[in-house]
Scaffold this active site. Structure first.
Site, PDB file in Angstrom:
ATOM      1  N   LYS A 152       4.147  49.307  60.431  1.00  0.00           N
ATOM      2  CA  LYS A 152       2.942  49.828  59.794  1.00  0.00           C
ATOM      3  C   LYS A 152       2.355  50.951  60.634  1.00  0.00           C
ATOM      4  O   LYS A 152       2.248  50.769  61.848  1.00  0.00           O
ATOM      5  CB  LYS A 152       1.945  48.674  59.664  1.00  0.00           C
ATOM      6  CG  LYS A 152       0.627  49.040  59.070  1.00  0.00           C
ATOM      7  CD  LYS A 152      -0.249  47.830  59.039  1.00  0.00           C
ATOM      8  CE  LYS A 152      -1.613  48.296  58.582  1.00  0.00           C
ATOM      9  NZ  LYS A 152      -2.638  47.362  58.916  1.00  0.00           N
TER      10      LYS A 152
ATOM     11  N   LYS B  18       2.828  47.651  64.836  1.00  0.00           N
ATOM     12  CA  LYS B  18       1.666  48.249  64.187  1.00  0.00           C
ATOM     13  C   LYS B  18       1.096  49.305  65.112  1.00  0.00           C
ATOM     14  O   LYS B  18       0.754  49.032  66.261  1.00  0.00           O
ATOM     15  CB  LYS B  18       0.618  47.182  63.883  1.00  0.00           C
ATOM     16  CG  LYS B  18      -0.642  47.755  63.278  1.00  0.00           C
ATOM     17  CD  LYS B  18      -1.582  46.683  62.798  1.00  0.00           C
ATOM     18  CE  LYS B  18      -2.849  47.290  62.238  1.00  0.00           C
ATOM     19  NZ  LYS B  18      -3.779  46.266  61.744  1.00  0.00           N
TER      20      LYS B  18
HETATM   21  C1  PBG Z   1      -6.774  44.756  60.121  1.00  0.00           C
HETATM   22  C2  PBG Z   1      -5.907  45.577  59.249  1.00  0.00           C
HETATM   23  C3  PBG Z   1      -5.922  46.970  59.056  1.00  0.00           C
HETATM   24  C4  PBG Z   1      -5.024  47.223  58.030  1.00  0.00           C
HETATM   25  C5  PBG Z   1      -4.456  46.006  57.650  1.00  0.00           C
HETATM   26  N1  PBG Z   1      -4.995  45.000  58.438  1.00  0.00           N
HETATM   27  C6  PBG Z   1      -6.779  48.010  59.647  1.00  0.00           C
HETATM   28  C7  PBG Z   1      -6.752  48.287  61.078  1.00  0.00           C
HETATM   29  O1  PBG Z   1      -5.906  47.797  61.830  1.00  0.00           O
HETATM   30  O2  PBG Z   1      -7.656  49.009  61.505  1.00  0.00           O
HETATM   31  C8  PBG Z   1      -4.763  48.567  57.424  1.00  0.00           C
HETATM   32  C9  PBG Z   1      -4.255  48.580  56.018  1.00  0.00           C
HETATM   33  C10 PBG Z   1      -4.342  49.901  55.326  1.00  0.00           C
HETATM   34  O3  PBG Z   1      -4.746  50.928  55.929  1.00  0.00           O
HETATM   35  O4  PBG Z   1      -4.014  49.942  54.132  1.00  0.00           O
HETATM   36  N2  PBG Z   1      -6.392  44.550  61.389  1.00  0.00           N
END
Ligand code: PBG
Length: 332
Positions: A256, A202
């Site tokens: 992601k 991520k």
């Molecule tokens: C929380 C999380 C996030 C997303 C999914 N889980 C945001 C972040 O890490 O700031 C993003 C999902 C999206 O942008 O559709 N940790």
């Protein structure tokens, strides 16, 4: 008879492109409804479907409406939904205890959906940001995100979700050691069958902006997430994260954001051959929708092309806000 051209051509790539019938015979990649996981936002209240301004077409649902949405998704053949909570500011603290409250909005939604649509897999999010007055995924102490204390909190959160009936836990926090700690806790509590889809790779991305609005975390977040989410410049590091999370007990892994990281998806699938997922995140969705609403692109065609691209890159499935719309087109 003389050919209309001056030379003989043995290889004509266009022969296999000449009709939809032949194109469909040689098609290498297919997108099906069973590739889709639908992220949904839940909030307090009854009979509420509240639009998210930066994500046209996406709603925050009260639990009763989330159940109806999940029933609709199941009827379309979508195998899984992923629940994200919109938490009221009053419930956010620096210690984030609402995250493992068995009665928090997310755990109530898991129970309600599993009761109404037991065949549907329910996935969760494990990270402290919706419950944190600092907006970070981890506990903040003296301006630093503390790893090990956060892992203890995340394990409590995971156990509450497993207890509520979640099928797939989705740790999205990027703390070190969280997968192993969760897996050990699940095993010792008798939750051997609960799966973990780790957000292994991520990235610290600007593509999450609209999501942070959707869960009400944008206002709270101070600073950025670069000390725990990955540098967008790295892919070898992503391979190390995947290897580590598998070793620690993840069943499935995720990359992601999605579209700008398809090279990472491809490497994960070819180097590990494990169930690989990508998250087509809020910013990707918002960009497509904004351009489509301006009449600059054909939103529907781009939706399908972007989803197919994930499959071509090697993904087994995609978390996408488009799941119901794509499912409707696929079954038409
Ligand atoms: C929380 C999380 C996030 C997303 C999914 N889980 C945001 C972040 O890490 O700031 C993003 C999902 C999206 O942008 O559709 N940790």
């Amino acid at each position: 008879m003389t050919a209309p051209h001056a030379f003989e051509m043995r290889q004509r790539a266009r022969r296999t492109r000449q009709s939809e019938a032949i194109r469909s015979l040689v098609r290498e990649t297919t997108l099906t409804v069973s590739d889709l996981i639908w992220p949904i936002f839940v909030r307090e209240g009854v009979n509420i479907e509240e639009p998210v301004a930066s994500m046209p077409g996406v709603m925050r649902y009260s639990v009763d409406r989330a159940v109806a949405a999940a029933e609709g998704a199941a009827a379309l053949g979508i195998p899984a939904v992923c629940i994200f909570p919109y938490t009221e500011a009053a419930l956010k603290t620096e210690t984030c205890e609402e995250a493992w409250n068995p009665e928090n909005i997310s755990n109530r939604a898991i129970r309600a959906i599993k009761q109404a649509v037991p065949q549907m897999a329910v996935m969760t999010d494990i990270a402290l940001d919706p419950y944190n007055s600092n907006g970070h995924d981890g506990i903040v102490r003296d301006g630093r995100i503390v790893n090990d204390e956060t892992v203890v909190a995340l394990v409590k959160m995971a156990m509450a979700q497993a207890e509520a009936g979640a099928d797939i836990l989705g740790p999205s926090d990027m703390m070190d050691g969280r997968i192993g700690a969760m897996r050990d806790a699940l095993e010792s509590a008798g939750y051997q069958d609960v799966t973990i889809m780790s957000y292994s790779a991520k990235y610290a991305s600007a593509f999450y902006g609209p999501f942070r609005d959707a869960v009400g975390a944008s206002g709270a977040l101070k600073g950025d997430k670069k000390t725990y989410q990955m540098d967008p410049a790295n892919t070898d590091e992503a391979m190390r994260m995947i290897a580590r999370d598998l070793e620690e007990g993840a069943d499935m892994v995720m990359v992601k954001p999605g579209m700008s990281y398809l090279d990472v998806c491809h490497r994960v699938k070819s180097e590990f051959g494990v169930p690989t997922f990508a998250y087509q995140v809020s910013g990707e969705y918002a960009m497509i929708e904004a351009a489509a609403l301006n009449g600059w692109i054909d939103g529907e065609k781009i939706m399908m092309e972007s989803l197919l691209a994930f499959k071509r890159a090697g993904c087994d499935g995609i978390l996408t806000y488009y799941a119901p719309r794509a499912a409707r087109l696929l079954s038409a």
